[in-house]
Design a protein around this motif. Structure first.
Motif, PDB file in Angstrom:
ATOM      1  N   LEU A 120       0.725  -1.308   0.032  1.00 29.01           N
ATOM      2  CA  LEU A 120       0.004  -0.009  -0.091  1.00 29.01           C
ATOM      3  C   LEU A 120       0.964   1.257   0.191  1.00 29.01           C
ATOM      4  CD1 LEU A 120      -2.922  -0.867   2.315  1.00 29.01           C
ATOM      5  CD2 LEU A 120      -3.002  -0.696  -0.162  1.00 29.01           C
ATOM      6  N   ARG A 121       1.713   1.512   0.790  1.00 27.30           N
ATOM      7  CA  ARG A 121       2.633   2.671   1.045  1.00 27.30           C
ATOM      8  C   ARG A 121       3.325   2.948  -0.324  1.00 27.30           C
ATOM      9  NH1 ARG A 121       4.754   3.687   6.943  1.00 27.30           N
ATOM     10  NH2 ARG A 121       3.882   5.738   6.580  1.00 27.30           N
ATOM     11  N   ASP A 139      -1.588  10.157   7.236  1.00 31.31           N
ATOM     12  CA  ASP A 139      -0.378   9.441   6.819  1.00 31.31           C
ATOM     13  C   ASP A 139       0.139   8.639   8.210  1.00 31.31           C
ATOM     14  OD1 ASP A 139       2.132   8.908   5.495  1.00 31.31           O
ATOM     15  OD2 ASP A 139       3.118  10.436   6.358  1.00 31.31           O
ATOM     16  N   GLY A 140       0.783   7.400   8.034  1.00 37.02           N
ATOM     17  CA  GLY A 140       1.292   6.500   8.877  1.00 37.02           C
ATOM     18  C   GLY A 140      -0.115   5.920   9.861  1.00 37.02           C
ATOM     19  N   GLY A 141      -1.309   6.252   9.392  1.00 39.82           N
ATOM     20  CA  GLY A 141      -2.487   5.843  10.383  1.00 39.82           C
ATOM     21  C   GLY A 141      -2.898   4.180   9.834  1.00 39.82           C
ATOM     22  N   THR A 142      -3.211   3.539  10.558  1.00 39.71           N
ATOM     23  CA  THR A 142      -3.627   2.276  10.227  1.00 39.71           C
ATOM     24  C   THR A 142      -4.590   1.981   8.700  1.00 39.71           C
ATOM     25  OG1 THR A 142      -3.867   1.592  12.247  1.00 39.71           O
ATOM     26  CG2 THR A 142      -5.260   0.132  10.902  1.00 39.71           C
ATOM     27  N   PHE A 160       4.758   0.825  11.853  1.00 40.26           N
ATOM     28  CA  PHE A 160       5.526   1.245  13.341  1.00 40.26           C
ATOM     29  C   PHE A 160       6.738   1.812  12.979  1.00 40.26           C
ATOM     30  CE2 PHE A 160       2.864  -2.783  14.067  1.00 40.26           C
ATOM     31  CZ  PHE A 160       2.014  -2.220  14.940  1.00 40.26           C
ATOM     32  N   SER A 161       7.377   2.347  13.790  1.00 40.79           N
ATOM     33  CA  SER A 161       8.969   2.775  13.405  1.00 40.79           C
ATOM     34  C   SER A 161       9.688   1.803  12.924  1.00 40.79           C
ATOM     35  CB  SER A 161       9.451   3.641  14.833  1.00 40.79           C
ATOM     36  OG  SER A 161       9.355   2.606  15.893  1.00 40.79           O
ATOM     37  N   SER A 162       9.322   0.568  13.603  1.00 46.28           N
ATOM     38  CA  SER A 162      10.190  -0.442  12.817  1.00 46.28           C
ATOM     39  C   SER A 162       9.934  -1.057  11.955  1.00 46.28           C
ATOM     40  CB  SER A 162      10.387  -1.636  14.270  1.00 46.28           C
ATOM     41  OG  SER A 162       8.841  -1.912  14.602  1.00 46.28           O
ATOM     42  N   GLY A 163       8.713  -0.808  11.315  1.00 43.29           N
ATOM     43  CA  GLY A 163       8.432  -1.220   9.994  1.00 43.29           C
ATOM     44  C   GLY A 163       6.796  -1.533   9.701  1.00 43.29           C
ATOM     45  N   THR A 164       6.433  -2.199   8.708  1.00 47.44           N
ATOM     46  CA  THR A 164       5.069  -2.466   8.470  1.00 47.44           C
ATOM     47  C   THR A 164       4.478  -3.760   8.799  1.00 47.44           C
ATOM     48  OG1 THR A 164       4.954  -0.584   6.672  1.00 47.44           O
ATOM     49  CG2 THR A 164       3.196  -2.235   6.783  1.00 47.44           C
ATOM     50  N   PHE A 261      -7.715   5.102   9.740  1.00 43.01           N
ATOM     51  CA  PHE A 261      -7.528   6.414   9.388  1.00 43.01           C
ATOM     52  C   PHE A 261      -6.681   6.565   8.117  1.00 43.01           C
ATOM     53  CE2 PHE A 261      -8.933   6.875  13.702  1.00 43.01           C
ATOM     54  CZ  PHE A 261     -10.170   7.666  13.663  1.00 43.01           C
ATOM     55  N   GLY A 262      -5.892   5.605   7.784  1.00 44.96           N
ATOM     56  CA  GLY A 262      -4.807   5.664   6.712  1.00 44.96           C
ATOM     57  C   GLY A 262      -5.735   5.201   5.462  1.00 44.96           C
ATOM     58  N   GLY A 263      -6.847   4.850   5.379  1.00 34.71           N
ATOM     59  CA  GLY A 263      -7.681   4.454   4.457  1.00 34.71           C
ATOM     60  C   GLY A 263      -8.119   2.856   4.230  1.00 34.71           C
TER      61      GLY A 263
END
Length: 324
Positions: A120-121, A139-142, A160-164, A261-263
């Motif tokens: 997705l990203r 941006d960054g939302g679930t 997450f900061s560690s990855g998706t 919230f990310g879509g």
């Protein structure tokens, strides 16, 4: 004669090997740094093949690829403890087999919906079409990826900061929404046939065909049905309106579970075929009909992914996030 300095050629690391395995065909590609290599995608029919290994070995021979940095495949079926059993093929895929093919221990097996979530990203915005006029994505939302094709399923995508991370699920087997007398009657009909009325038995390909049979008494293939909807056929559009309403209610229910919230991103052959008509047939009204939570649901964007190779992109992105 003076010595000439040797020309320094750039070092090209071994590529990743990625594959998207469907019931009929398997797509294979090479990838670098989380992106499929341009021109490397090839499609192989599964019929007559004894295993995925045969296809991957043929691909490596044809592309003269001897070393792989990693291997990741997306399968249309459940994955458990590094083993995938294909639903429509007599294939068992294991991490050990992939390691042997690629000559690497950096391997992963994903459910196809998980692969779509990892993509997705990285999707080209030109391959994402908005379906409902909802609020902007955060941006960054679930995010939530929802597949309607041969089956129906959904998976939440967490950043997450560690990855998706994309969580596996079997959302297609949740109870069918029962809003109003007609949906109640449909649910009773499906429960009599299958023992339980689930959303998959309406929203997947065979479900859409069965829905039209229940509405009209006609047997039409999915392709003929969507063509009839586009042509304005009254009975077909009646089926389409019921499908759109149930899709809207199902998306709203899943949205309140996961708060995307990310879509919300629809994928799959049936979703794509129906997507030009869903808004016109009333999906938005059903999606927003959530009582005091209607305004919250309307803040989750709903879009259609139109990239045929998104699963390959997702496999490549997932591998890029793994340590060697």
């Amino acid at each position: 004669m003076p010595d000439r300095p040797l020309k320094s050629w750039p070092y090209t690391p071994a590529p990743d090997l990625v594959a998207d395995i469907g019931g009929t065909n398997t797509r294979v590609a090479l990838a670098d740094g989380g992106v499929p290599r341009q021109g490397s995608i090839r499609k192989f029919p599964n019929k007559g093949r004894g295993s995925l290994t045969e296809i991957l070995q043929q691909y490596l021979r044809e592309t003269a690829t001897t070393d792989c940095a990693g291997v990741c495949v997306a399968v249309a079926g459940p994955v458990r403890d590094g083993v995938a059993q294909m639903t429509n093929l007599d294939w068992t895929i294991t991490a050990e087999d992939l390691a042997d093919v690629g000559g690497t221990h950096r391997v992963a097996i994903l459910n196809d919906l998980q692969a779509q979530g990892y993509a997705l990203r990285s999707l080209d915005p030109r391959h994402v079409r908005q379906l409902l006029p909802t609020g902007p994505a955060i941006d960054g939302g679930t995010q939530l990826v929802v597949g309607a094709g041969t089956g129906f399923n959904a998976a939440p995508v967490y950043h997450f900061s560690s990855g998706t991370q994309v969580a596996a699920s079997e959302c297609g087997h949740i109870h069918l929404p029962r809003h109003g007398e007609r949906e109640e009657a449909l649910a009773r009909h499906l429960a009599a046939l299958h023992g339980i009325a689930t959303v998959e038995e309406v929203l997947c390909g065979r479900g859409l065909e069965a829905l039209h049979r229940w509405v009209s008494g006609q047997d039409l293939s999915g392709a003929h049905l969507t063509a009839a909807i586009a042509a304005g056929d009254p009975r077909a559009r009646e089926t389409g309106a019921l499908y759109a309403s149930i899709m809207g209610r199902t998306l709203a229910t899943l949205a309140l579970v996961h708060l995307p919230f990310g879509g919300i991103f629809l994928i799959g052959s049936v979703a794509r075929a129906m997507s030009p008509h869903l808004a016109d047939l009333g999906m938005g009204a059903a999606y927003s009909e959530m009582g005091r939570f209607s305004s919250l649901v309307q803040s989750f964007p709903v879009a259609m992914v139109e990239d045929d190779y998104a699963a390959l992109l997702g496999c490549a992105s997932h591998l890029a996030g793994l340590t060697a």
